[in-house]
Design a protein around this motif. Sequence first.
Motif, short mmCIF file in Angstrom:
data_model
loop_
_atom_site.label_atom_id
_atom_site.label_comp_id
_atom_site.label_asym_id
_atom_site.label_seq_id
_atom_site.Cartn_x
_atom_site.Cartn_y
_atom_site.Cartn_z
N ILE A 184 4.64 11.53 -9.30
CA ILE A 184 5.93 11.98 -9.51
C ILE A 184 6.74 11.24 -8.22
N PHE A 185 6.04 10.90 -7.25
CA PHE A 185 6.52 10.24 -6.00
C PHE A 185 6.85 8.79 -6.64
N LEU A 186 5.95 7.94 -7.31
CA LEU A 186 6.06 6.88 -7.74
C LEU A 186 7.07 6.55 -8.80
N SER A 187 7.43 7.47 -9.64
CA SER A 187 8.11 7.33 -10.61
C SER A 187 9.66 7.44 -10.05
N VAL A 188 9.87 8.22 -9.12
CA VAL A 188 11.11 8.15 -8.29
C VAL A 188 11.47 7.01 -7.48
N ILE A 231 15.33 5.87 -18.06
CA ILE A 231 14.49 6.58 -19.03
C ILE A 231 13.02 6.52 -18.57
N MET A 232 12.35 5.31 -18.25
CA MET A 232 11.25 5.31 -17.88
C MET A 232 10.72 5.84 -16.68
N GLY A 233 11.69 6.05 -15.58
CA GLY A 233 11.21 6.98 -14.43
C GLY A 233 11.63 8.32 -14.91
N ALA A 234 12.38 8.86 -15.78
CA ALA A 234 12.43 10.23 -16.20
C ALA A 234 11.10 10.58 -16.96
N ALA A 235 10.74 9.67 -17.85
CA ALA A 235 9.63 9.83 -18.44
C ALA A 235 8.41 10.14 -17.56
N LEU A 237 8.30 11.03 -14.49
CA LEU A 237 8.73 12.11 -13.51
C LEU A 237 8.29 13.50 -14.49
N VAL A 238 8.79 13.48 -15.67
CA VAL A 238 8.63 14.66 -16.44
C VAL A 238 7.24 14.96 -16.76
N SER A 239 6.54 14.06 -17.18
CA SER A 239 5.15 14.03 -17.65
C SER A 239 4.26 14.45 -16.32
N ASN A 240 4.41 13.77 -15.28
CA ASN A 240 3.87 14.16 -14.08
C ASN A 240 4.01 15.63 -13.54
N VAL A 241 5.26 16.23 -13.69
CA VAL A 241 5.60 17.59 -13.37
C VAL A 241 4.76 18.50 -14.36
N PHE A 255 0.22 15.89 -24.88
CA PHE A 255 1.53 15.35 -25.52
C PHE A 255 2.58 14.67 -24.62
N ALA A 256 2.57 15.27 -23.46
CA ALA A 256 3.35 14.45 -22.36
C ALA A 256 2.88 13.27 -22.11
N ASN A 257 1.71 13.10 -22.15
CA ASN A 257 1.24 11.71 -21.71
C ASN A 257 1.43 10.77 -23.10
N ILE A 258 1.32 11.34 -24.44
CA ILE A 258 1.57 10.28 -25.19
C ILE A 258 3.13 10.14 -25.40
N VAL A 259 4.29 11.21 -25.01
CA VAL A 259 5.41 10.67 -24.98
C VAL A 259 5.84 9.56 -23.99
N HIS A 260 5.26 9.87 -22.84
CA HIS A 260 5.26 9.15 -21.61
C HIS A 260 4.87 7.57 -21.65
N THR A 261 3.70 7.47 -22.56
CA THR A 261 3.12 6.21 -22.81
C THR A 261 3.89 5.38 -23.80
N VAL A 262 4.24 6.14 -25.09
CA VAL A 262 5.11 5.73 -26.19
C VAL A 262 6.43 5.12 -25.37
N VAL A 263 7.21 6.18 -24.57
CA VAL A 263 8.37 5.63 -24.20
C VAL A 263 8.22 4.43 -23.38
N ILE A 264 7.33 4.41 -22.47
CA ILE A 264 7.23 3.27 -21.49
C ILE A 264 7.01 1.98 -22.34
#
Lengths: 335, 115
Positions: A184-188, A231-235, A237-241, A255-264
């Motif tokens: 979360i910290f790194l995403s922000v 968008i990458m930062g939000a992805a 952040l959301v996945s780590n939350v 699912f969160a991991n897949i969405v995060h990876t696909v988005v990035i």
Amino acid sequence: MTENYQNQPAKKGQEDLIERYIYDTVRRLPESERTEVMLELRANIADMLPESAAMQNVQETLIQLGSPQSLANQYQPPRYLISPLLYDTYIQVLKMVVAIVATVAAVGGAVAGIPSISNMIGGAVWTGLQGALQAAFWTTIGFVIAEKSGYVGEEWNIAALSNLPKIPTTTDGNISKISSVVGIFLSVIFTIGCIYWILAGGTFLFAPHEFADISLFSQVALMRAIPFVIIMGAAGLVSNVVFLRQARWNVATCFANIVHTVVIGGIMLHMLYWGDLFNMNLLEHSLIADSVNDVRMAVGDFQWRHVVAVIIVASSLWGIGDGVWKTVKGVRKRA
Amino acid sequence: MQNTAIVQGFIVDLRRGTLVLAVLSCLNTAKYGYSLLQEMESGGVKIEANTLYPLLRRLESQGLLESEWNTSQSRPRKYYTISQNGKKIYQLLRAEWQRIVADMESLLNRNEVLQ
């Protein structure tokens, strides 16, 4: 025999030592064997201890059982070039040597490719890969020689007992809360840092003097990248939350991991093929380039982009596969 | 001193070959690891715990033993018994062992080096 061994809460230190011994033994065995051997060893060790066992009795029993490596070898006779006795050390050394050599080789390859950006990227990838393969090959050869020449590991005595590894708090199927918080910290930080860097002109942070105030990327492309960075930062952040709330691998975290990876991965692939990604002025500042036109052609040559694209796709697939595997393993273990 | 070490090595080799037969012979009734260790030791067959426990597991995976967890006591224990196939193999091994003993006795008596 100690029928009441497990009923003594004051024996925490002894139990801890036994559990660390069992953990160090079973982690050298195939995963399918671990739970059963762990349960059996726990019962057998308890049986071997005298009534009201003292720490000394525990130590003597564990010494009598032999080192975790040798006990694991009895359960699983070595059938490999590198036996379980050396395998953990081998993997540790391999990771370290490959990382160092690949990094140094990649930096060397990049420097050799100056001033052409395509040569720098191509050189870094190619020499880094060669360095990694060479390092892996020679490290493996070294360990095979050590194995065949009779390396027998550390002496097994009371002093060695205190060196037994601690049982990791993150078990299979669990997601460490610390890693989620760091995520979360790194995403922000990444998002804020990137936007700040873009608005500041996107110049090199560490670069030779002549490049100090020049951006590698074109300002137009960087400004266009800002929404994607958000968008990458939000992805992230959301996945780590989600990871922090669930704290283990399940359908939601997978699912969160897949969405995060696909988005990035998708955004990086998209940006990679932007025609105006790089700053052409940077190339004109180069003192080594034979002609600016040659360099323009090199940057315009899309070959290297395919190489980077393959790396992005491969690492994304790896990330998704890893998440799915941990989810399946975690769900199966909890069942 | 050197002879003691040499002899010890040979004795270890001799005993190692008999361990499976010894273990199978004790498991007509269900026993857990440590109780089997004690029974073998009381019968004069010295076996290390770090040899016996993995051996039990190996024999089970080869189908010679069957196992069951008993959770009715204060501590769960895994009990082993010889399987039907284990009994057949035990009979063959036992017959072979008796043949080896007879042959060795005959050979040693015929060529007694100490005479």
